[in-house]
Write a protein that holds these residues in place. Structure first.
Motif, mmCIF file in Angstrom:
data_model
loop_
_atom_site.group_PDB
_atom_site.id
_atom_site.type_symbol
_atom_site.label_atom_id
_atom_site.label_comp_id
_atom_site.label_asym_id
_atom_site.label_seq_id
_atom_site.Cartn_x
_atom_site.Cartn_y
_atom_site.Cartn_z
ATOM 1 N N HIS A 157 -2.819 5.222 -51.280
ATOM 2 C CA HIS A 157 -1.573 5.577 -51.952
ATOM 3 C C HIS A 157 -0.569 6.225 -51.009
ATOM 4 C CE1 HIS A 157 -3.861 9.350 -52.223
ATOM 5 N NE2 HIS A 157 -2.696 9.950 -52.290
ATOM 6 N N LYS A 158 -0.883 6.351 -49.758
ATOM 7 C CA LYS A 158 0.001 6.987 -48.787
ATOM 8 C C LYS A 158 0.891 5.986 -48.053
ATOM 9 C CE LYS A 158 -3.046 10.873 -47.904
ATOM 10 N NZ LYS A 158 -3.739 11.646 -46.876
ATOM 11 N N TRP A 159 1.068 4.771 -48.571
ATOM 12 C CA TRP A 159 1.850 3.752 -47.863
ATOM 13 C C TRP A 159 3.348 3.941 -48.052
ATOM 14 C CZ3 TRP A 159 -1.877 3.001 -45.108
ATOM 15 C CH2 TRP A 159 -3.099 2.502 -45.509
ATOM 16 N N ASP A 160 3.752 4.912 -48.853
ATOM 17 C CA ASP A 160 5.180 5.101 -49.141
ATOM 18 C C ASP A 160 6.006 5.356 -47.890
ATOM 19 O OD1 ASP A 160 4.550 4.755 -51.799
ATOM 20 O OD2 ASP A 160 4.475 6.904 -52.223
ATOM 21 N N ASP A 161 5.475 6.109 -46.937
ATOM 22 C CA ASP A 161 6.246 6.418 -45.733
ATOM 23 C C ASP A 161 5.871 5.510 -44.558
ATOM 24 O OD1 ASP A 161 3.726 7.556 -45.567
ATOM 25 O OD2 ASP A 161 4.414 9.268 -44.374
ATOM 26 N N ALA A 162 5.241 4.370 -44.843
ATOM 27 C CA ALA A 162 4.857 3.432 -43.793
ATOM 28 C C ALA A 162 6.081 2.680 -43.277
ATOM 29 C CB ALA A 162 3.824 2.442 -44.316
ATOM 30 N N GLU A 163 6.052 2.346 -41.994
ATOM 31 C CA GLU A 163 7.130 1.587 -41.355
ATOM 32 C C GLU A 163 6.689 0.135 -41.188
ATOM 33 O OE1 GLU A 163 9.302 1.270 -36.979
ATOM 34 O OE2 GLU A 163 7.760 2.785 -37.333
ATOM 35 N N ILE A 164 7.436 -0.800 -41.789
ATOM 36 C CA ILE A 164 7.129 -2.224 -41.651
ATOM 37 C C ILE A 164 7.624 -2.677 -40.279
ATOM 38 C CG2 ILE A 164 7.574 -4.549 -42.525
ATOM 39 C CD1 ILE A 164 7.923 -3.252 -45.311
ATOM 40 N N VAL A 165 6.714 -3.215 -39.465
ATOM 41 C CA VAL A 165 7.074 -3.643 -38.113
ATOM 42 C C VAL A 165 7.082 -5.168 -37.971
ATOM 43 C CG1 VAL A 165 6.361 -1.486 -37.003
ATOM 44 C CG2 VAL A 165 4.689 -3.328 -37.284
ATOM 45 N N PHE A 166 6.499 -5.879 -38.936
ATOM 46 C CA PHE A 166 6.505 -7.350 -38.927
ATOM 47 C C PHE A 166 6.383 -7.823 -40.368
ATOM 48 C CE2 PHE A 166 4.321 -11.443 -38.994
ATOM 49 C CZ PHE A 166 5.062 -12.182 -38.084
ATOM 50 N N LEU A 167 7.201 -8.807 -40.733
ATOM 51 C CA LEU A 167 7.165 -9.358 -42.073
ATOM 52 C C LEU A 167 7.452 -10.852 -41.976
ATOM 53 C CD1 LEU A 167 6.977 -8.552 -45.106
ATOM 54 C CD2 LEU A 167 9.450 -8.362 -45.075
ATOM 55 N N LYS A 168 6.565 -11.683 -42.522
ATOM 56 C CA LYS A 168 6.733 -13.132 -42.428
ATOM 57 C C LYS A 168 6.283 -13.788 -43.723
ATOM 58 C CE LYS A 168 7.666 -16.833 -40.047
ATOM 59 N NZ LYS A 168 9.037 -17.135 -39.735
ATOM 60 N N ASP A 169 7.207 -14.523 -44.351
ATOM 61 C CA ASP A 169 6.880 -15.313 -45.534
ATOM 62 C C ASP A 169 6.407 -16.693 -45.104
ATOM 63 O OD1 ASP A 169 7.511 -13.466 -47.628
ATOM 64 O OD2 ASP A 169 9.639 -13.789 -47.198
ATOM 65 N N ASN A 170 5.888 -17.451 -46.046
ATOM 66 C CA ASN A 170 5.413 -18.813 -45.818
ATOM 67 C C ASN A 170 4.237 -18.870 -44.843
ATOM 68 O OD1 ASN A 170 5.453 -21.482 -46.561
ATOM 69 N ND2 ASN A 170 6.936 -22.083 -45.016
ATOM 70 N N VAL A 171 3.376 -17.864 -44.943
ATOM 71 C CA VAL A 171 2.101 -17.870 -44.232
ATOM 72 C C VAL A 171 1.069 -18.242 -45.290
ATOM 73 C CG1 VAL A 171 0.416 -16.490 -42.967
ATOM 74 C CG2 VAL A 171 2.859 -16.116 -42.595
ATOM 75 N N ALA A 172 0.305 -19.302 -45.051
ATOM 76 C CA ALA A 172 -0.528 -19.863 -46.115
ATOM 77 C C ALA A 172 -2.001 -19.929 -45.739
ATOM 78 C CB ALA A 172 -0.038 -21.264 -46.467
ATOM 79 N N ILE A 173 -2.832 -19.962 -46.790
ATOM 80 C CA ILE A 173 -4.251 -20.268 -46.625
ATOM 81 C C ILE A 173 -4.522 -21.564 -47.368
ATOM 82 C CG2 ILE A 173 -4.951 -17.860 -46.368
ATOM 83 C CD1 ILE A 173 -6.065 -18.055 -49.261
ATOM 84 N N HIS A 174 -5.610 -22.221 -47.006
ATOM 85 C CA HIS A 174 -6.045 -23.457 -47.658
ATOM 86 C C HIS A 174 -7.454 -23.226 -48.196
ATOM 87 C CE1 HIS A 174 -2.850 -26.179 -46.091
ATOM 88 N NE2 HIS A 174 -2.746 -25.196 -45.217
ATOM 89 N N PRO A 175 -7.577 -22.823 -49.468
ATOM 90 C CA PRO A 175 -8.915 -22.569 -49.997
ATOM 91 C C PRO A 175 -9.759 -23.837 -50.140
ATOM 92 C CG PRO A 175 -7.262 -22.255 -51.698
ATOM 93 C CD PRO A 175 -6.533 -22.528 -50.420
ATOM 94 N N THR A 176 -9.102 -25.005 -50.160
ATOM 95 C CA THR A 176 -9.818 -26.278 -50.209
ATOM 96 C C THR A 176 -9.245 -27.183 -49.128
ATOM 97 O OG1 THR A 176 -8.313 -27.438 -51.711
ATOM 98 C CG2 THR A 176 -10.023 -26.064 -52.730
#
Length: 170
Positions: free
Chosen positions: A36-55
């Motif tokens: 629960h202490k992530w409120d003051d965390a600094e985002i240093v990298f953010l990337k959408d469209n990263v996928a997994i293939h479960p099948t």
């Protein structure tokens, strides 16, 4: 015996043209005990469209968001499936929870292996110190090099001299 050398990721273009792998071992950062202490965390990298293939079926890929964030002196990695899936498999809350990678401190990560096939998408495989292996995370919009460069800003990467390039996280 394997030899170690410092490696700058900016000169990695040649290895990206061939299939390559990166391995990074855990850092010496301090763990944060309470999620629960992530409120003051600094985002240093953010990337959408990263996928997994479960099948094996491309239509069942699950896209999500890869995030690296810093809490104090610790670096953490998360991957969360996107809520909206266009042509991809729709997930129940149970499946969403199953595939989510919750804030993993780099002290718990044994290795991250990067694959850059000649044909296809770049992906990484994360292995925890416990031996748990997360499914491959495919970067459909690029970003593997930036992901590794961001990690390099916070921990030391060493390249092992071998037939396949490996990078150690110290």
């Amino acid at each position: 015996m394997l030899e170690l050398e410092l490696h700058n990721l900016s000169d990695d273009a040649a290895s990206q043209q061939q299939g390559s792998a990166s391995v990074m071992l855990r850092s010496d950062s301090t763990k944060v005990s309470s999620p629960h202490k992530w409120d003051d965390a600094e985002i240093v990298f953010l990337k959408d469209n990263v996928a997994i293939h479960p099948t094996q079926f491309a239509s069942e890929r699950i896209s999500g968001r890869m995030k690296l964030f810093k809490q104090g002196t610790s670096l953490f990695m998360t991957w969360v499936p996107s809520k909206g899936h266009s042509s991809e498999a729709s997930l129940s809350e149970k499946e969403r929870s199953l595939y989510t990678i919750r804030a993993v401190p780099f002290t718990d990560i044994r290795s991250i292996r990067r694959h850059s096939p000649a044909l296809g998408w770049q992906y990484i495989i994360v292995v925890l110190s416990s031996g748990l292996v997360y499914p491959p995370l495919y970067f459909y919009s690029g970003g593997v090099k930036e992901f590794l460069a961001t990690i390099k800003q916070h921990v030391l990467l060493l390249r092992l001299a071998s037939s396949i390039p490996f990078y150690l996280l110290c």
